[in-house]
Motif scaffolding. Structure first.
Motif, PDB file in Angstrom:
ATOM      1  N   ARG A 120     -50.433 -47.667  73.067  1.00  0.00           N
ATOM      2  CA  ARG A 120     -50.999 -48.793  72.592  1.00  0.00           C
ATOM      3  C   ARG A 120     -50.600 -49.602  71.566  1.00  0.00           C
ATOM      4  NH1 ARG A 120     -56.988 -46.251  73.619  1.00  0.00           N
ATOM      5  NH2 ARG A 120     -56.796 -45.608  75.820  1.00  0.00           N
ATOM      6  N   GLY A 121     -49.445 -49.347  71.150  1.00  0.00           N
ATOM      7  CA  GLY A 121     -48.885 -49.867  69.945  1.00  0.00           C
ATOM      8  C   GLY A 121     -49.177 -49.299  68.555  1.00  0.00           C
ATOM      9  N   TYR A 122     -50.014 -48.232  68.467  1.00  0.00           N
ATOM     10  CA  TYR A 122     -50.178 -47.540  66.967  1.00  0.00           C
ATOM     11  C   TYR A 122     -49.042 -47.216  66.456  1.00  0.00           C
ATOM     12  CZ  TYR A 122     -55.159 -47.980  68.570  1.00  0.00           C
ATOM     13  OH  TYR A 122     -56.445 -48.248  68.919  1.00  0.00           O
ATOM     14  N   MET A 123     -48.057 -46.494  67.141  1.00  0.00           N
ATOM     15  CA  MET A 123     -46.980 -45.552  66.796  1.00  0.00           C
ATOM     16  C   MET A 123     -45.903 -47.018  66.185  1.00  0.00           C
ATOM     17  SD  MET A 123     -45.647 -43.045  65.393  1.00  0.00           S
ATOM     18  CE  MET A 123     -46.667 -41.876  66.164  1.00  0.00           C
ATOM     19  N   SER A 124     -45.894 -48.077  67.025  1.00  0.00           N
ATOM     20  CA  SER A 124     -44.792 -48.887  66.466  1.00  0.00           C
ATOM     21  C   SER A 124     -45.590 -49.453  65.145  1.00  0.00           C
ATOM     22  CB  SER A 124     -44.956 -49.978  67.351  1.00  0.00           C
ATOM     23  OG  SER A 124     -43.902 -51.091  66.875  1.00  0.00           O
ATOM     24  N   GLU A 125     -46.839 -49.886  65.087  1.00  0.00           N
ATOM     25  CA  GLU A 125     -47.475 -50.071  63.756  1.00  0.00           C
ATOM     26  C   GLU A 125     -47.054 -49.261  62.480  1.00  0.00           C
ATOM     27  OE1 GLU A 125     -51.900 -51.287  62.244  1.00  0.00           O
ATOM     28  OE2 GLU A 125     -51.473 -51.694  64.455  1.00  0.00           O
ATOM     29  N   ARG A 142     -31.100 -45.043  54.268  1.00  0.00           N
ATOM     30  CA  ARG A 142     -30.928 -44.711  55.756  1.00  0.00           C
ATOM     31  C   ARG A 142     -32.119 -43.729  56.112  1.00  0.00           C
ATOM     32  NH1 ARG A 142     -26.409 -43.364  59.503  1.00  0.00           N
ATOM     33  NH2 ARG A 142     -27.073 -41.637  60.608  1.00  0.00           N
ATOM     34  N   VAL A 143     -32.721 -43.864  57.399  1.00  0.00           N
ATOM     35  CA  VAL A 143     -33.681 -43.239  58.148  1.00  0.00           C
ATOM     36  C   VAL A 143     -33.008 -42.884  59.362  1.00  0.00           C
ATOM     37  CG1 VAL A 143     -35.948 -43.284  58.991  1.00  0.00           C
ATOM     38  CG2 VAL A 143     -35.537 -44.310  56.871  1.00  0.00           C
ATOM     39  N   GLU A 144     -33.170 -41.398  59.534  1.00  0.00           N
ATOM     40  CA  GLU A 144     -32.255 -40.888  60.954  1.00  0.00           C
ATOM     41  C   GLU A 144     -33.895 -40.635  62.009  1.00  0.00           C
ATOM     42  OE1 GLU A 144     -30.142 -38.072  59.184  1.00  0.00           O
ATOM     43  OE2 GLU A 144     -28.631 -39.118  58.257  1.00  0.00           O
ATOM     44  N   ALA A 145     -33.473 -40.626  63.199  1.00  0.00           N
ATOM     45  CA  ALA A 145     -34.329 -40.325  64.174  1.00  0.00           C
ATOM     46  C   ALA A 145     -33.645 -39.602  65.413  1.00  0.00           C
ATOM     47  CB  ALA A 145     -35.460 -41.202  64.601  1.00  0.00           C
ATOM     48  N   ALA A 146     -34.194 -38.555  66.217  1.00  0.00           N
ATOM     49  CA  ALA A 146     -33.271 -38.243  67.188  1.00  0.00           C
ATOM     50  C   ALA A 146     -34.310 -37.933  68.305  1.00  0.00           C
ATOM     51  CB  ALA A 146     -32.492 -36.865  66.854  1.00  0.00           C
ATOM     52  N   CYS A 147     -34.104 -38.312  69.485  1.00  0.00           N
ATOM     53  CA  CYS A 147     -35.084 -37.982  70.748  1.00  0.00           C
ATOM     54  C   CYS A 147     -34.210 -37.555  71.695  1.00  0.00           C
ATOM     55  CB  CYS A 147     -35.696 -39.121  71.025  1.00  0.00           C
ATOM     56  SG  CYS A 147     -34.941 -40.815  71.502  1.00  0.00           S
ATOM     57  N   LEU A 148     -34.690 -36.757  72.595  1.00  0.00           N
ATOM     58  CA  LEU A 148     -34.148 -36.411  73.765  1.00  0.00           C
ATOM     59  C   LEU A 148     -33.818 -37.588  74.640  1.00  0.00           C
ATOM     60  CD1 LEU A 148     -36.541 -33.280  74.947  1.00  0.00           C
ATOM     61  CD2 LEU A 148     -34.344 -33.371  74.141  1.00  0.00           C
ATOM     62  N   PRO A 149     -32.533 -37.445  75.478  1.00  0.00           N
ATOM     63  CA  PRO A 149     -31.988 -38.667  76.265  1.00  0.00           C
ATOM     64  C   PRO A 149     -33.110 -38.797  77.241  1.00  0.00           C
ATOM     65  CG  PRO A 149     -30.403 -36.913  76.036  1.00  0.00           C
ATOM     66  CD  PRO A 149     -31.511 -36.172  75.516  1.00  0.00           C
ATOM     67  N   GLU A 150     -33.977 -38.079  77.933  1.00  0.00           N
ATOM     68  CA  GLU A 150     -34.765 -38.655  78.891  1.00  0.00           C
ATOM     69  C   GLU A 150     -36.302 -39.252  78.495  1.00  0.00           C
ATOM     70  OE1 GLU A 150     -35.298 -34.104  78.686  1.00  0.00           O
ATOM     71  OE2 GLU A 150     -33.818 -35.550  78.404  1.00  0.00           O
ATOM     72  N   ASN A 151     -36.269 -39.274  77.045  1.00  0.00           N
ATOM     73  CA  ASN A 151     -37.502 -39.681  76.531  1.00  0.00           C
ATOM     74  C   ASN A 151     -37.270 -41.201  76.183  1.00  0.00           C
ATOM     75  OD1 ASN A 151     -39.832 -40.102  74.998  1.00  0.00           O
ATOM     76  ND2 ASN A 151     -39.515 -38.463  73.624  1.00  0.00           N
ATOM     77  N   GLU A 152     -37.503 -41.897  77.060  1.00  0.00           N
ATOM     78  CA  GLU A 152     -37.367 -43.397  77.326  1.00  0.00           C
ATOM     79  C   GLU A 152     -38.264 -44.162  76.351  1.00  0.00           C
ATOM     80  OE1 GLU A 152     -34.836 -45.138  78.449  1.00  0.00           O
ATOM     81  OE2 GLU A 152     -33.909 -43.344  79.274  1.00  0.00           O
ATOM     82  N   ALA A 153     -39.632 -43.644  76.400  1.00  0.00           N
ATOM     83  CA  ALA A 153     -40.701 -44.209  75.679  1.00  0.00           C
ATOM     84  C   ALA A 153     -40.089 -44.360  73.978  1.00  0.00           C
ATOM     85  CB  ALA A 153     -41.963 -43.750  75.674  1.00  0.00           C
ATOM     86  N   SER A 154     -39.644 -43.058  73.550  1.00  0.00           N
ATOM     87  CA  SER A 154     -39.068 -43.027  72.118  1.00  0.00           C
ATOM     88  C   SER A 154     -38.094 -43.737  71.854  1.00  0.00           C
ATOM     89  CB  SER A 154     -38.875 -41.502  71.870  1.00  0.00           C
ATOM     90  OG  SER A 154     -38.921 -41.243  70.414  1.00  0.00           O
ATOM     91  N   LEU A 157     -38.799 -47.588  71.532  1.00  0.00           N
ATOM     92  CA  LEU A 157     -39.527 -47.656  70.321  1.00  0.00           C
ATOM     93  C   LEU A 157     -38.611 -47.803  69.205  1.00  0.00           C
ATOM     94  CD1 LEU A 157     -42.200 -47.965  68.629  1.00  0.00           C
ATOM     95  CD2 LEU A 157     -42.264 -45.281  68.654  1.00  0.00           C
ATOM     96  N   LEU A 158     -37.793 -46.820  68.830  1.00  0.00           N
ATOM     97  CA  LEU A 158     -36.590 -46.652  67.890  1.00  0.00           C
ATOM     98  C   LEU A 158     -35.844 -48.098  68.021  1.00  0.00           C
ATOM     99  CD1 LEU A 158     -35.786 -43.067  67.949  1.00  0.00           C
ATOM    100  CD2 LEU A 158     -37.105 -44.199  66.302  1.00  0.00           C
ATOM    101  N   LEU A 159     -35.280 -48.468  69.250  1.00  0.00           N
ATOM    102  CA  LEU A 159     -34.379 -49.660  69.333  1.00  0.00           C
ATOM    103  C   LEU A 159     -35.185 -50.798  68.990  1.00  0.00           C
ATOM    104  CD1 LEU A 159     -32.582 -48.807  72.544  1.00  0.00           C
ATOM    105  CD2 LEU A 159     -31.648 -48.570  70.004  1.00  0.00           C
ATOM    106  N   LYS A 160     -36.461 -51.071  69.202  1.00  0.00           N
ATOM    107  CA  LYS A 160     -37.517 -52.338  69.089  1.00  0.00           C
ATOM    108  C   LYS A 160     -37.666 -52.391  67.548  1.00  0.00           C
ATOM    109  CE  LYS A 160     -42.291 -53.247  69.197  1.00  0.00           C
ATOM    110  NZ  LYS A 160     -43.536 -52.912  69.627  1.00  0.00           N
ATOM    111  N   LEU A 161     -37.518 -51.182  66.876  1.00  0.00           N
ATOM    112  CA  LEU A 161     -38.030 -51.159  65.338  1.00  0.00           C
ATOM    113  C   LEU A 161     -36.533 -51.559  64.598  1.00  0.00           C
ATOM    114  CD1 LEU A 161     -40.390 -48.215  65.112  1.00  0.00           C
ATOM    115  CD2 LEU A 161     -40.764 -50.661  64.932  1.00  0.00           C
ATOM    116  N   GLY A 162     -35.467 -51.540  65.312  1.00  0.00           N
ATOM    117  CA  GLY A 162     -34.239 -51.907  64.587  1.00  0.00           C
ATOM    118  C   GLY A 162     -33.132 -50.596  64.308  1.00  0.00           C
ATOM    119  N   PHE A 163     -33.576 -49.538  64.930  1.00  0.00           N
ATOM    120  CA  PHE A 163     -32.529 -48.261  65.038  1.00  0.00           C
ATOM    121  C   PHE A 163     -31.430 -48.729  65.880  1.00  0.00           C
ATOM    122  CE2 PHE A 163     -36.250 -46.301  63.206  1.00  0.00           C
ATOM    123  CZ  PHE A 163     -36.109 -45.295  62.541  1.00  0.00           C
TER     124      PHE A 163
END
Length: 195
Positions: A120-125, A142-154, A157-163
């Motif tokens: 619903r856009g809350y996490m992005s905000e 630097r801010v780092e984040a990791a996610c499982l390869p199959e977690n497409e939603a995550s 989201l990360l790529l949308k935010l500039g990661f």
């Protein structure tokens, strides 16, 4: 045996966005937190470490608060509950852990959203506000984040935010009972960011 009671509030900043309040967890949040985690268990379990049998108990929640308080005291972590401002409903959480100063100036980002509030856009905000906090107030590089390869939603989201994706860390975290590869992402203070 003497039981150590958790503080009623974990210290730390509050961040405000258009529709959210990001604030440290409180002892009084336990009923909402445990209900949301229980309701979202099947949704969250594939992406998280195994939940111990007592993971939703009040004792386990108090232990979390003590841990969060100690990390804040050491300057190595910040924790936020995501609260919808319009009705004060708990939506999820964000963690900033393994904060390193010196030549690193970096932190690891983690997050979870209750199933009823997902997509619903809350996490992005919320993450836009967290990145601003990391780069502007904490002065991190630097801010780092990791996610499982199959977690497409995550990943989206990360790529949308500039990661940017930086590669795969083999067997980096034990998730759902197995050592799993994770796609490593990072955003630098100098990178363009989205929202």
């Amino acid at each position: 045996m003497l039981e150590v009671l958790a503080p009623t509030v974990v210290p730390g900043p509050e961040l405000r966005t258009r529709s959210l309040l990001l604030r440290p967890p409180r002892a009084a949040d336990y009923p909402a937190w445990s209900a949301l985690r229980a309701e979202s268990r099947a949704f969250l379990a594939p992406w998280e470490p195994l939940w111990p049998p007592d993971s939703l108990s009040q004792r386990a929640y108090r232990a979390r608060l003590l841990h969060y308080r100690e990390e804040h005291r050491l300057g190595s972590g910040y924790y936020f509950h995501l609260i919808r401002r319009s009705d004060q409903v708990l939506l999820g959480g964000i963690s900033l852990t393994n904060l390193r100063r010196g030549v690193a100036q970096s932190v690891a980002l983690g997050y979870w959203m209750g199933q009823p509030h997902a997509r619903r856009g809350y996490m992005s905000e919320a993450l836009v506000a967290c990145l601003d906090f990391c780069f502007e107030r904490l002065r991190l590089h630097r801010v780092e984040a990791a996610c499982l390869p199959e977690n497409e939603a995550s990943r989206r989201l990360l790529l949308k935010l500039g990661f940017r994706e930086e590669g795969v860390a083999r067997g980096s975290l034990e998730i759902a009972g197995a050592w799993r590869d994770h796609v490593q992402h990072a955003v630098l203070s100098s990178d363009p960011r989205g929202g």
